[in-house]
Design an enzyme around this catalytic site. Structure first.
Site, PDB file in Angstrom:
ATOM      1  N   ARG A  90     -53.895  -5.620  -1.325  1.00 52.08           N
ATOM      2  CA  ARG A  90     -53.471  -4.812  -2.472  1.00 52.08           C
ATOM      3  C   ARG A  90     -53.906  -5.440  -3.790  1.00 52.08           C
ATOM      4  O   ARG A  90     -53.250  -5.260  -4.818  1.00 52.08           O
ATOM      5  CB  ARG A  90     -51.946  -4.641  -2.416  1.00 52.08           C
ATOM      6  CG  ARG A  90     -51.520  -3.183  -2.422  1.00 52.08           C
ATOM      7  CD  ARG A  90     -50.068  -3.006  -2.065  1.00 52.08           C
ATOM      8  NE  ARG A  90     -49.926  -2.589  -0.684  1.00 52.08           N
ATOM      9  CZ  ARG A  90     -49.015  -3.056   0.167  1.00 52.08           C
ATOM     10  NH1 ARG A  90     -48.142  -3.964  -0.223  1.00 52.08           N
ATOM     11  NH2 ARG A  90     -48.969  -2.603   1.398  1.00 52.08           N
ATOM     12  N   LYS A 143     -51.719   1.584  11.332  1.00 54.28           N
ATOM     13  CA  LYS A 143     -51.936   0.476  12.266  1.00 54.28           C
ATOM     14  C   LYS A 143     -52.341   0.997  13.641  1.00 54.28           C
ATOM     15  O   LYS A 143     -51.654   1.831  14.214  1.00 54.28           O
ATOM     16  CB  LYS A 143     -50.668  -0.356  12.371  1.00 54.28           C
ATOM     17  CG  LYS A 143     -50.283  -1.015  11.055  1.00 54.28           C
ATOM     18  CD  LYS A 143     -48.955  -1.719  11.161  1.00 54.28           C
ATOM     19  CE  LYS A 143     -48.515  -2.284   9.833  1.00 54.28           C
ATOM     20  NZ  LYS A 143     -48.116  -1.225   8.869  1.00 54.28           N
ATOM     21  N   ARG A 203     -40.757   6.297   8.153  1.00 49.34           N
ATOM     22  CA  ARG A 203     -40.554   5.080   7.374  1.00 49.34           C
ATOM     23  C   ARG A 203     -41.520   5.022   6.203  1.00 49.34           C
ATOM     24  O   ARG A 203     -42.600   5.625   6.252  1.00 49.34           O
ATOM     25  CB  ARG A 203     -40.694   3.842   8.250  1.00 49.34           C
ATOM     26  CG  ARG A 203     -41.998   3.763   9.030  1.00 49.34           C
ATOM     27  CD  ARG A 203     -41.754   2.981  10.330  1.00 49.34           C
ATOM     28  NE  ARG A 203     -42.991   2.668  11.035  1.00 49.34           N
ATOM     29  CZ  ARG A 203     -43.633   3.517  11.832  1.00 49.34           C
ATOM     30  NH1 ARG A 203     -43.194   4.759  11.981  1.00 49.34           N
ATOM     31  NH2 ARG A 203     -44.734   3.143  12.452  1.00 49.34           N
ATOM     32  N   CYS A 212     -56.058 -10.588  -0.357  1.00 49.59           N
ATOM     33  CA  CYS A 212     -54.962  -9.627  -0.582  1.00 49.59           C
ATOM     34  C   CYS A 212     -55.443  -8.187  -0.427  1.00 49.59           C
ATOM     35  O   CYS A 212     -56.367  -7.739  -1.098  1.00 49.59           O
ATOM     36  CB  CYS A 212     -54.368  -9.818  -1.967  1.00 49.59           C
ATOM     37  SG  CYS A 212     -53.083  -8.588  -2.353  1.00 49.59           S
ATOM     38  N   ARG A 232     -46.646   7.187   4.987  1.00 48.12           N
ATOM     39  CA  ARG A 232     -47.742   7.496   5.895  1.00 48.12           C
ATOM     40  C   ARG A 232     -47.245   7.874   7.273  1.00 48.12           C
ATOM     41  O   ARG A 232     -47.786   8.750   7.928  1.00 48.12           O
ATOM     42  CB  ARG A 232     -48.672   6.276   6.007  1.00 48.12           C
ATOM     43  CG  ARG A 232     -49.601   6.352   7.211  1.00 48.12           C
ATOM     44  CD  ARG A 232     -50.664   5.287   7.203  1.00 48.12           C
ATOM     45  NE  ARG A 232     -51.406   5.280   5.977  1.00 48.12           N
ATOM     46  CZ  ARG A 232     -51.740   4.183   5.292  1.00 48.12           C
ATOM     47  NH1 ARG A 232     -51.365   3.004   5.730  1.00 48.12           N
ATOM     48  NH2 ARG A 232     -52.436   4.258   4.190  1.00 48.12           N
ATOM     49  N   TYR A 233     -46.212   7.176   7.747  1.00 46.38           N
ATOM     50  CA  TYR A 233     -45.678   7.417   9.081  1.00 46.38           C
ATOM     51  C   TYR A 233     -44.496   8.387   8.987  1.00 46.38           C
ATOM     52  O   TYR A 233     -43.889   8.527   7.938  1.00 46.38           O
ATOM     53  CB  TYR A 233     -45.215   6.097   9.704  1.00 46.38           C
ATOM     54  CG  TYR A 233     -46.330   5.094   9.889  1.00 46.38           C
ATOM     55  CD1 TYR A 233     -47.308   5.292  10.851  1.00 46.38           C
ATOM     56  CD2 TYR A 233     -46.406   3.967   9.087  1.00 46.38           C
ATOM     57  CE1 TYR A 233     -48.321   4.369  11.023  1.00 46.38           C
ATOM     58  CE2 TYR A 233     -47.423   3.036   9.258  1.00 46.38           C
ATOM     59  CZ  TYR A 233     -48.382   3.239  10.230  1.00 46.38           C
ATOM     60  OH  TYR A 233     -49.378   2.328  10.409  1.00 46.38           O
ATOM     61  N   CYS A 258     -46.579 -12.146  -6.986  1.00 47.01           N
ATOM     62  CA  CYS A 258     -46.325 -12.990  -5.829  1.00 47.01           C
ATOM     63  C   CYS A 258     -46.156 -14.427  -6.300  1.00 47.01           C
ATOM     64  O   CYS A 258     -46.530 -14.771  -7.418  1.00 47.01           O
ATOM     65  CB  CYS A 258     -47.500 -12.929  -4.847  1.00 47.01           C
ATOM     66  SG  CYS A 258     -47.663 -11.329  -4.035  1.00 47.01           S
ATOM     67  N   ASP A 278     -55.703  -1.939  10.651  1.00 49.68           N
ATOM     68  CA  ASP A 278     -55.270  -0.820   9.832  1.00 49.68           C
ATOM     69  C   ASP A 278     -56.488   0.085   9.686  1.00 49.68           C
ATOM     70  O   ASP A 278     -57.511  -0.327   9.138  1.00 49.68           O
ATOM     71  CB  ASP A 278     -54.773  -1.326   8.470  1.00 49.68           C
ATOM     72  CG  ASP A 278     -53.379  -0.814   8.156  1.00 49.68           C
ATOM     73  OD1 ASP A 278     -53.187   0.422   8.199  1.00 49.68           O
ATOM     74  OD2 ASP A 278     -52.493  -1.634   7.866  1.00 49.68           O
ATOM     75  N   CYS A 334     -52.985 -14.688  -2.296  1.00 53.34           N
ATOM     76  CA  CYS A 334     -53.872 -14.815  -1.139  1.00 53.34           C
ATOM     77  C   CYS A 334     -55.217 -14.196  -1.526  1.00 53.34           C
ATOM     78  O   CYS A 334     -55.249 -13.049  -1.982  1.00 53.34           O
ATOM     79  CB  CYS A 334     -53.308 -14.070   0.059  1.00 53.34           C
ATOM     80  SG  CYS A 334     -51.582 -14.429   0.422  1.00 53.34           S
ATOM     81  N   ASP A 338     -58.251  -6.594   6.534  1.00 52.40           N
ATOM     82  CA  ASP A 338     -58.670  -5.315   5.950  1.00 52.40           C
ATOM     83  C   ASP A 338     -60.016  -5.469   5.242  1.00 52.40           C
ATOM     84  O   ASP A 338     -60.381  -6.552   4.803  1.00 52.40           O
ATOM     85  CB  ASP A 338     -57.618  -4.833   4.941  1.00 52.40           C
ATOM     86  CG  ASP A 338     -56.337  -4.378   5.637  1.00 52.40           C
ATOM     87  OD1 ASP A 338     -56.429  -3.886   6.774  1.00 52.40           O
ATOM     88  OD2 ASP A 338     -55.259  -4.534   5.040  1.00 52.40           O
TER      89      ASP A 338
HETATM   90  C1  LIG Z   1     -47.228  -1.347   7.976  1.00 54.40           C
HETATM   91  C2  LIG Z   1     -46.670  -0.180   7.321  1.00 54.40           C
HETATM   92  C3  LIG Z   1     -45.408   0.298   7.649  1.00 54.40           C
HETATM   93  C4  LIG Z   1     -44.524  -0.364   8.686  1.00 54.40           C
HETATM   94  O1  LIG Z   1     -45.100  -0.289   9.950  1.00 54.40           O
HETATM   95  P1  LIG Z   1     -44.333  -0.816  11.241  1.00 54.40           P
HETATM   96  O2  LIG Z   1     -45.326  -0.718  12.339  1.00 54.40           O
HETATM   97  O3  LIG Z   1     -43.134   0.063  11.424  1.00 54.40           O
HETATM   98  O4  LIG Z   1     -43.903  -2.228  10.952  1.00 54.40           O
HETATM   99  C5  LIG Z   1     -44.954   1.435   7.015  1.00 54.40           C
HETATM  100  N1  LIG Z   1     -45.712   2.081   6.115  1.00 54.40           N
HETATM  101  C6  LIG Z   1     -46.945   1.662   5.788  1.00 54.40           C
HETATM  102  C7  LIG Z   1     -47.737   2.437   4.800  1.00 54.40           C
HETATM  103  C8  LIG Z   1     -47.467   0.508   6.375  1.00 54.40           C
HETATM  104  O5  LIG Z   1     -48.691   0.088   6.041  1.00 54.40           O
END
Ligand SMILES: *Cc1c(COP(=O)(O)O)cnc(C)c1O
Length: 387
Positions: free
Chosen positions: A139, A342, A121, A137, A117-118, A130, A335, A134, A298
């Site tokens: 997911r 986020k 990363r 959850c 998404r980002y 798990c 989120d 929780c 969420d």
């Molecule tokens: C939370 C998350 C991350 C990591 O986010 P950071 O702010 O770098 O800790 C990466 N990808 C997804 C899809 C996430 O939900």
């Protein structure tokens, strides 16, 4: 049990169990509370809990390690530990704004099980299991093996994707809980990711130090430290979860050189009061864990009874910032529903703003002014030029 002291979970309900068995993580997993009958052996359930537990077979499995179960107050249905893991009938009430995939992850999967998404990363979902489940959850559609979808991570395709995408410098193992994999399986995954030159950082998200601290063996830590830089985010919501066993497990990870963060979810009746949240964050620092994120819960289906309001969340951060160690203050985030990622939420410290000044308040509400820096100090230059 005070919120500030570290106490042991053992032996609690399991007085006949030897310390050797208790400290064996496989024993803990085999003896998880996973049926209504087992729950009722130890707790007098309310009608809501009983009905909720009967429904878990098709939603999110019931699973609680003996270690975590011992932290439940038997006589208090509103016990903050109990609310997190014992099902309730409210879970079957779906509000219109709630979703099966509240963070829109399925739409951001270039490969099954890999969320990108980002820009730099990714999230790699390495297991659907798990140590305990929780009830909120995010997911739950894929986690625990009884929900509507099955997790089908394509590891080979994921590694090919990562090798091709040089912009990805940070891989976060999530799931399910990555620390439920065997040492050998986890090492294999870490080695595969480490073999990709542009991956600078590997992170693990895990609630194992809290649910199953016995899993954090010296052997696991010795293996993990071969793959530095490796970071780990734990998930703790209430100070009682930081037992002696959890503190020691986190200590072993810290001693292996793994920087530790914590992610909490803001939960109604669990941690939505300032005293509890401050005790949690301060106790985390004692365990060498830096509070990282506080998540607005969420919009997962059946979570309304556990969700606190954003107003409360902002208020709680306001009561932490400045009043305690800066390291103890997590970033509050929501989120973005449907896939926004986020979004940071912060109390407002800017009371007013004009072209040439900011009016600010500090943590106590005192007012301060700070002049806005003019990008071009025109008047000054003009005067000097004239001399
Ligand atoms: C939370 C998350 C991350 C990591 O986010 P950071 O702010 O770098 O800790 C990466 N990808 C997804 C899809 C996430 O939900």
């Amino acid at each position: 049990m005070s919120n500030r002291t570290f106490t042991a979970s053992y032996p609690g309900h399991w007085r006949d169990v030897s310390p050797d068995d208790w400290n064996n993580w496989q024993w803990q997993l085999r003896h998880r509370i996973s049926t209504l009958e087992q729950l009722e052996q130890h707790l007098t359930l309310t009608r809501e809990e009983r009905a909720g537990t009967l429904l878990t077979g098709s939603k999110l499995a019931l699973g609680i390690t003996p270690h975590f179960f011992n932290l439940i107050d038997r006589h208090d249905p509103n016990c903050p530990i109990r609310r997190q893991v014992v099902p309730r009938l409210e879970e079957s009430a779906y509000a219109p704004e709630e979703m099966a995939d509240p963070c829109g992850e399925d739409r951001h999967m270039p490969v099954p099980g890999l969320v990108h998404r980002y820009p730099d990363r990714v999230l790699l979902l390495v297991t659907d299991r798990c140590a305990s489940y929780c009830r909120y959850c995010t997911r739950s559609r894929v986690v625990s093996g009884v929900g509507e979808q099955e997790l089908a991570t394509d590891f080979e395709a994921a590694f090919r994707y990562l090798a091709r995408h040089e912009e990805v410098r940070d891989v976060l193992f999530s799931g399910g809980d990555p620390l439920l994999l065997s040492d050998a399986r986890l090492e294999n995954l870490l080695a595969r990711v480490r073999a990709i030159p542009h991956i600078q950082l590997v992170r693990i998200g895990s609630r194992v130090p809290i649910f199953l601290p016995q899993r954090v063996t010296p052997e696991l830590c010795a293996m993990l430290k071969k793959y530095h830089p490796l970071w780990l985010s734990a998930h703790t919501n209430h100070p009682k979860e930081l037992t002696i066993e959890a503190r020691d497990a986190l200590g072993r990870l810290a001693d292996a050189g793994i920087p530790l963060g914590n992610q909490s979810v803001l939960l109604k009746g669990v941690n939505n009061d300032a005293k509890t949240l401050a005790a949690l964050c301060q106790k985390l620092l004692q365990c060498r864990v830096r509070p990282y994120y506080l998540y607005q819960c969420d919009l997962i289906r059946g979570s309304a009874h556990l969700r606190a309001s954003i107003r409360e969340g902002l208020d709680l951060i306001d009561q932490l910032r400045g009043h305690t160690t800066g390291y103890a203050v997590p970033q509050y985030v929501v989120d973005g529903p449907g896939g926004g990622g986020k979004i940071p939420l912060n109390p407002n410290y800017i009371v007013a703003r004009t072209e040439d000044r900011y009016v600010l308040r500090n943590y106590r509400g005192d007012i301060y002014e700070y002049p806005e820096q003019n990008p071009e100090p025109v008047v000054l230059q003009h005067n000097r030029w004239k001399d």
